[in-house]
Design a protein around this motif. Structure first.
Motif, PDB file in Angstrom:
ATOM      1  N   PRO A 117       0.817  -1.218   0.000  1.00 23.15           N
ATOM      2  CA  PRO A 117       0.000   0.000   0.000  1.00 23.15           C
ATOM      3  C   PRO A 117       0.848   1.264   0.000  1.00 23.15           C
ATOM      4  O   PRO A 117       1.927   1.306   0.590  1.00 23.15           O
ATOM      5  N   THR A 118       0.331   2.290  -0.667  1.00 24.79           N
ATOM      6  CA  THR A 118       0.979   3.597  -0.653  1.00 24.79           C
ATOM      7  C   THR A 118       0.686   4.286   0.676  1.00 24.79           C
ATOM      8  O   THR A 118      -0.133   3.806   1.478  1.00 24.79           O
ATOM      9  N   GLU A 119       1.349   5.416   0.896  1.00 23.41           N
ATOM     10  CA  GLU A 119       1.088   6.173   2.132  1.00 23.41           C
ATOM     11  C   GLU A 119      -0.369   6.608   2.188  1.00 23.41           C
ATOM     12  O   GLU A 119      -0.988   6.601   3.258  1.00 23.41           O
ATOM     13  N   LYS A 122      -2.533   3.654   3.133  1.00 25.89           N
ATOM     14  CA  LYS A 122      -2.386   3.293   4.540  1.00 25.89           C
ATOM     15  C   LYS A 122      -3.324   4.098   5.431  1.00 25.89           C
ATOM     16  O   LYS A 122      -3.680   3.647   6.525  1.00 25.89           O
ATOM     17  N   SER A 123      -3.711   5.305   4.972  1.00 26.07           N
ATOM     18  CA  SER A 123      -4.593   6.151   5.778  1.00 26.07           C
ATOM     19  C   SER A 123      -6.070   5.861   5.505  1.00 26.07           C
ATOM     20  O   SER A 123      -6.940   6.413   6.169  1.00 26.07           O
ATOM     21  N   GLN A 124      -6.361   5.005   4.517  1.00 28.19           N
ATOM     22  CA  GLN A 124      -7.737   4.691   4.171  1.00 28.19           C
ATOM     23  C   GLN A 124      -8.306   3.591   5.079  1.00 28.19           C
ATOM     24  O   GLN A 124      -7.576   2.923   5.818  1.00 28.19           O
ATOM     25  N   TRP A 125      -9.622   3.416   4.994  1.00 20.95           N
ATOM     26  CA  TRP A 125     -10.250   2.230   5.570  1.00 20.95           C
ATOM     27  C   TRP A 125      -9.549   1.024   4.966  1.00 20.95           C
ATOM     28  O   TRP A 125      -9.306   0.963   3.763  1.00 20.95           O
ATOM     29  N   TYR A 126      -9.203   0.059   5.799  1.00 19.98           N
ATOM     30  CA  TYR A 126      -8.323  -1.027   5.347  1.00 19.98           C
ATOM     31  C   TYR A 126      -8.839  -1.726   4.092  1.00 19.98           C
ATOM     32  O   TYR A 126      -8.075  -2.015   3.169  1.00 19.98           O
ATOM     33  N   PHE A 127     -10.134  -2.005   4.019  1.00 24.92           N
ATOM     34  CA  PHE A 127     -10.679  -2.763   2.890  1.00 24.92           C
ATOM     35  C   PHE A 127     -10.884  -1.915   1.633  1.00 24.92           C
ATOM     36  O   PHE A 127     -11.199  -2.450   0.571  1.00 24.92           O
TER      37      PHE A 127
END
Length: 306
Positions: A117-119, A122-127
């Motif tokens: 994952p990009t930075e 990584k800040s998004q909801w995991y799914f």
């Protein structure tokens, strides 16, 4: 008409496909560098004789013909199929995926193998990064590793905090139930091999320049952290094996049998059947007596070296 005569067209087709597949397999083998004599000896000692080669290809081609029927059924009825492939590094996931997709239409059946994952991700909801890759009606999606990265490599390698892993375990059952409620058929496979078999396959990759690219730093760490991965697998099964999307374990020590068993099992998860097909006829070519084909410059052609 005798049974032999009735089956002859199918047999002719199978024999032709078998010959072509065997040729490709021989070609691949001849292109691969020979393993060191010591590795070859160890491998032979550790592995009893596998399936007869021709029987394996006969069974594989027969199963692949059924996969084509499944593909047609999925497209015709606008079904949605997701297949998740997880398991030990070098356990054979890629080999099975390759045999499933080998003869299918890539517009209907596609493979998703996401990078790290990009930075921003990584800040998004995991799914969130997985959702855009889910199928629409009439599509099959094969995940070569999936959201279960969180309970596996991310957990073991320290890329996810304990509270993130715990949140994943709380969320994933409901996430998968949502997928199933939306009309998606979700099938989850875990490929299992022994400690000794993984070590042997890694050694083979190290000694084969054409396979060294398969060895990432994460793969090498999976040898060091074998027991940690085992504990992660056990908890994953315990907390995510739900009735709506159960886990199925594929014994992967014998690659040929693992491929056949997995494809056969996948076919049995779907109530597919023959679907109507319009009869295909080749139209006549249109000839224009006034058209003259232009002579193209020789530099546009690929040189005939062979």
């Amino acid at each position: 008409m005798t049974e032999a005569k009735q089956n002859s067209p199918a047999k002719d087709w199978l024999e032709a496909e078998l010959a072509d597949t065997l040729d490709e397999d021989y070609e691949l083998e001849m292109s691969e560098p020979a393993l060191s004599l010591e590795i070859a000896k160890i491998y032979k000692k550790a592995h009893p004789p596998s399936m007869d080669r021709q029987q394996y290809f006969r069974d594989l081609i027969t199963l692949q013909s059924e996969l084509i029927k499944l593909q047609s059924w999925v497209a015709y009825h606008k079904k949605k199929l997701v297949v998740v492939f997880e398991g030990r590094d070098s356990a054979g996931k890629g080999g099975v995926i390759k045999r499933i997709t080998q003869r299918l239409n890539p517009r209907i059946c596609r493979v998703v193998a996401l990078p790290a994952p990009t930075e921003r991700e990584k800040s998004q909801w995991y799914f969130q990064r997985y959702v855009p890759h889910l199928p629409a009606g009439g599509e099959i999606v094969l995940f070569d590793r999936s959201w279960y990265n969180r309970s596996g490599v991310e957990r073991v390698m320290g890329f996810a905090e304990p509270d993130q892993v715990e949140e994943f375990f709380r969320d994933v059952p409901e996430f998968e139930r949502m997928l199933v409620r939306s009309g998606i058929t979700l099938v989850k496979y875990w490929f299992s091999i022994t400690d000794e078999e993984q070590q042997m396959r890694f050694q083979m990759r190290i000694h084969d320049p054409m396979k060294q690219w398969k060895l990432s730093p994460m793969d090498l760490q999976s040898r060091v952290r074998w027991e940690q991965y085992t504990k992660a697998k056990e908890e994953t099964f315990a907390r995510t094996n739900i009735p709506e999307a159960p886990w199925f374990i594929v014994e992967g020590n014998d690659k040929k049998r693992a491929r056949l068993n997995c494809i056969d099992h996948l076919l049995k998860q779907m109530p597919y059947e023959e679907v109507p097909h319009e009869e295909i006829t080749l139209p006549d070519r249109v000839f224009n007596p006034e058209y003259e084909r232009q002579v193209l410059p020789r530099e546009l052609y690929v040189p005939e070296k062979y």
